[in-house]
Design a protein around this motif. Structure first.
Motif, mmCIF file in Angstrom:
data_model
loop_
_atom_site.group_PDB
_atom_site.id
_atom_site.type_symbol
_atom_site.label_atom_id
_atom_site.label_comp_id
_atom_site.label_asym_id
_atom_site.label_seq_id
_atom_site.Cartn_x
_atom_site.Cartn_y
_atom_site.Cartn_z
ATOM 1 N N MET A 228 -13.974 -15.590 50.963
ATOM 2 C CA MET A 228 -14.836 -14.463 50.582
ATOM 3 C C MET A 228 -15.501 -14.706 49.224
ATOM 4 N N ASP A 229 -15.161 -15.831 48.608
ATOM 5 C CA ASP A 229 -15.729 -16.082 47.268
ATOM 6 C C ASP A 229 -17.241 -16.202 47.335
ATOM 7 N N VAL A 230 -17.883 -15.763 46.264
ATOM 8 C CA VAL A 230 -19.339 -15.911 46.138
ATOM 9 C C VAL A 230 -19.629 -16.599 44.820
ATOM 10 N N SER A 231 -20.405 -17.653 44.855
ATOM 11 C CA SER A 231 -20.801 -18.276 43.581
ATOM 12 C C SER A 231 -22.255 -18.744 43.639
ATOM 13 N N PHE A 232 -22.921 -18.618 42.505
ATOM 14 C CA PHE A 232 -24.326 -19.029 42.374
ATOM 15 C C PHE A 232 -24.472 -19.944 41.174
ATOM 16 N N ALA A 233 -25.518 -20.747 41.186
ATOM 17 C CA ALA A 233 -25.872 -21.505 39.987
ATOM 18 C C ALA A 233 -27.361 -21.802 40.041
ATOM 19 N N LEU A 234 -27.990 -21.835 38.886
ATOM 20 C CA LEU A 234 -29.402 -22.211 38.855
ATOM 21 C C LEU A 234 -29.750 -22.872 37.531
ATOM 22 N N THR A 235 -30.746 -23.751 37.591
ATOM 23 C CA THR A 235 -31.180 -24.453 36.378
ATOM 24 C C THR A 235 -32.397 -23.744 35.792
ATOM 25 N N GLY A 236 -32.638 -23.988 34.519
ATOM 26 C CA GLY A 236 -33.824 -23.462 33.854
ATOM 27 C C GLY A 236 -34.240 -24.455 32.804
ATOM 28 N N LYS A 237 -35.038 -24.014 31.849
ATOM 29 C CA LYS A 237 -35.514 -24.928 30.825
ATOM 30 C C LYS A 237 -34.389 -25.241 29.845
ATOM 31 N N GLY A 238 -33.738 -26.374 30.017
ATOM 32 C CA GLY A 238 -32.690 -26.807 29.094
ATOM 33 C C GLY A 238 -31.349 -26.128 29.275
ATOM 34 N N TYR A 239 -31.115 -25.477 30.410
ATOM 35 C CA TYR A 239 -29.803 -24.844 30.620
ATOM 36 C C TYR A 239 -29.465 -24.811 32.106
ATOM 37 N N VAL A 240 -28.185 -24.578 32.389
ATOM 38 C CA VAL A 240 -27.742 -24.278 33.753
ATOM 39 C C VAL A 240 -26.918 -23.002 33.690
ATOM 40 N N LEU A 241 -27.206 -22.086 34.595
ATOM 41 C CA LEU A 241 -26.446 -20.836 34.711
ATOM 42 C C LEU A 241 -25.476 -20.977 35.873
ATOM 43 N N VAL A 242 -24.218 -20.604 35.663
ATOM 44 C CA VAL A 242 -23.240 -20.636 36.749
ATOM 45 C C VAL A 242 -22.558 -19.277 36.803
ATOM 46 N N ALA A 243 -22.515 -18.687 38.008
ATOM 47 C CA ALA A 243 -21.889 -17.372 38.166
ATOM 48 C C ALA A 243 -20.924 -17.420 39.333
ATOM 49 N N ALA A 244 -19.787 -16.732 39.177
ATOM 50 C CA ALA A 244 -18.830 -16.639 40.286
ATOM 51 C C ALA A 244 -18.171 -15.273 40.234
ATOM 52 N N ASP A 245 -17.805 -14.749 41.404
ATOM 53 C CA ASP A 245 -17.137 -13.448 41.428
ATOM 54 C C ASP A 245 -15.740 -13.586 40.845
ATOM 55 N N THR A 246 -15.107 -12.447 40.529
ATOM 56 C CA THR A 246 -13.820 -12.517 39.819
ATOM 57 C C THR A 246 -12.659 -11.953 40.639
ATOM 58 N N THR A 247 -12.855 -11.838 41.966
ATOM 59 C CA THR A 247 -11.765 -11.285 42.772
ATOM 60 C C THR A 247 -10.861 -12.379 43.318
ATOM 61 N N ALA A 248 -9.573 -12.123 43.260
ATOM 62 C CA ALA A 248 -8.612 -12.981 43.925
ATOM 63 C C ALA A 248 -8.037 -12.153 45.066
ATOM 64 N N ALA A 249 -8.334 -12.569 46.308
ATOM 65 C CA ALA A 249 -7.915 -11.746 47.448
ATOM 66 C C ALA A 249 -6.968 -12.515 48.349
ATOM 67 N N ARG A 250 -6.130 -11.781 49.051
ATOM 68 C CA ARG A 250 -5.296 -12.398 50.071
ATOM 69 C C ARG A 250 -5.429 -11.519 51.310
ATOM 70 N N SER A 251 -5.914 -12.131 52.393
ATOM 71 C CA SER A 251 -6.237 -11.357 53.596
ATOM 72 C C SER A 251 -7.193 -10.224 53.219
ATOM 73 N N ILE A 252 -6.834 -8.951 53.508
ATOM 74 C CA ILE A 252 -7.756 -7.857 53.184
ATOM 75 C C ILE A 252 -7.411 -7.189 51.863
ATOM 76 N N VAL A 253 -6.423 -7.762 51.167
ATOM 77 C CA VAL A 253 -5.956 -7.097 49.939
ATOM 78 C C VAL A 253 -6.517 -7.792 48.709
ATOM 79 N N LYS A 254 -7.084 -6.999 47.788
ATOM 80 C CA LYS A 254 -7.539 -7.556 46.518
ATOM 81 C C LYS A 254 -6.356 -7.609 45.570
#
Lengths: 263, 194
Positions: free
Chosen positions: B1-27
């Motif tokens: 279920m993890d979601v992560s994104f990343a993108l480049t720009g002028k002289g940088y890279v942005l990295v984003a990721a969600d902060t949930t740790a889940a097991r089955s349906i339980v957060k």
């Protein structure tokens, strides 16, 4: 028992010296001169060939095979060339080791091995032979001329003990003292490859025993950046190119020097 | 279920990721950091099988650190990416493969360029201007196609990232609530608030 401390590499003498290593270095100071000069846009290497003679079959050297045609300058990797002084057979084994180490780095990291790292790899091997029993050290000093994105152009020297150091201009082999003092006088910071080629040839012509320079006594190589691809480009000169270069710098054979010309 | 994104720009890279740790349906946890700093100029977002992820990320982190100590300079982003890809590819062919997906963002201090790599658990590697892993990628990639600009300043890059996160929150049934965002540029790594 005067020779108690110099028959094995692993034993210190009471004065704290390792004689076998000193002997190895002595062997190198009789070998053909190898000279390197670091310029701001490249590195230049030249070497004096000792094995020459009228009857020596040089037809293999004329074309220049992969990794150089001669006995003293080798391509270690696409970004590093080296000049060796010392026992040729030992040198061949080290060159083979260096090429393998460079390819292993390429396989693992998909980049050319940084020059200092390649130097370290070889020095680790050489150091091993000064410590472990029953073996003699490598009788070889090397100059490494290379390029990597970390420190751009570099020139390193390594000796049989496994020490290495970086240089702006240096020399190994016979007459290295004379050559180094000449280089000290003539080297300028911000020197470019064109000037470095001239400097190397000038110093070479002064330190070599023979009166005239020629492709049968000289090996020559440069490492520069390809202007189109910005990748390092090593050029190991062929005998015909060396003669042309010497002529250009007015150090080549004059017509009257050539034997049997008039007869 | 993890979601992560990343993108480049002028002289940088942005990295984003969600902060949930889940097991089955339980957060289980809501503030898990899934972006590791592998060096002064290298970020890695990891997702996949819980347990595998942290184990593999720590293995990579320590080996990259070891390289840095041994060799006086850190691995450059392209070399680090190649080595990490190989580690995953070797792992895939072992008795117990890791199932970890990665986004690797770095700034090369010798050529002054940002680099971004998309790597999956099969050892696929692609050099990309923007990337995403997980369910979020189904919504975000089209947005990034439309709005990504490799020459954009940091504010614009963050705005594009915000667009992606908002779209995921709007459309994805199991959308994560919180993200951690890190940026790597010539000054190193820092965390940014959206």
């Amino acid at each position: 028992m005067a020779r108690r401390y110099d028959s094995r590499t692993t034993i210190f003498s009471p004065e704290g010296r390792l004689y076998q290593i000193e002997y190895a270095m002595e062997a190198i100071s009789h070998a053909g001169t190898v000279l390197g000069v670091l310029a701001k846009d490249g590195v230049v290497l030249a070497a004096e060939k000792k094995v020459t003679g009228k009857l020596l079959d040089m037809s293999g050297a004329r074309e220049g095979g992969y990794g150089g045609s001669g006995e003293k300058i080798f391509l270690l990797n696409s970004n590093v060339i080296s000049g060796v002084a010392g026992i040729a057979a030992d040198a061949n084994s080290l060159v083979n080791y260096a090429r393998t180490a460079a390819q292993r780095h390429l396989f693992l990291y998909n980049e050319d091995i940084p020059v200092e790292m390649l130097t370290q790899r070889l020095c680790d091997l050489k150091q091993g032979y000064t410590q472990f029993g029953g073996l003699r050290p490598f009788g070889v000093s090397l100059l490494y001329a290379g390029y990597d994105p970390h420190y751009a152009f570099q020139l390193y020297h390594s000796d049989p003990s496994g020490n290495y150091s970086g240089w702006k201009a240096t020399c190994i082999g016979a007459n290295n003292g004379t050559a180094q003092s000449l280089l000290k006088q003539e080297y300028k910071d911000e020197i470019d490859v064109e000037e470095a080629v001239g400097l190397v040839l000038r110093v070479m012509s002064k330190t070599m025993d023979s009166t005239t320079l020629g492709s049968e006594k000289l090996e020559f190589a440069t490492l520069t950046l390809d202007p189109a691809t910005k990748q390092p480009k090593a050029k190991i000169y062929k005998p015909s190119e060396i003669d042309a270069l010497l002529k250009k710098h007015d150090l080549g054979k004059k017509d009257e020097d050539t034997e049997m010309k008039t007869t | 279920m993890d979601v992560s994104f990343a993108l480049t720009g002028k002289g940088y890279v942005l990295v984003a990721a969600d902060t949930t740790a889940a097991r089955s349906i339980v957060k289980m946890k809501g503030d898990e950091d899934k972006i590791k700093s592998l060096g002064p100029h290298l970020l890695m977002a990891y997702s996949g099988e819980p347990g595998d992820t942290v184990n593999f990320a720590e293995y990579i982190e320590r080996n990259i650190r070891l390289y840095q100590i041994r060799n006086l300079y850190p691995l450059r982003p392209p070399s680090a990416a190649s080595w990490i890809r190989r580690s995953l590819a070797d792992s895939l062919r072992s008795r117990s493969p890791y199932s970890v997906n990665l986004l690797l963002g770095g700034y090369d201090t010798s050529t002054y360029t940002p680099h971004l790599y998309w790597i999956d658990y099969l050892g696929t590697m692609a050099t990309v201007p923007f990337a995403a892993h997980g369910y979020g990628s189904y919504f975000a990639l089209s947005l990034l196609d439309r709005y990504h600009d490799p020459e954009a300043p940091l504010e614009e890059g963050l705005a594009t990232l915000k667009r992606c996160i908002d779209e995921v929150s709007k459309r994805l049934v199991v959308a994560p609530g919180k993200y951690k965002v890190k940026v790597v540029d010539k000054d190193g790594i820092r965390e940014v608030e959206l």
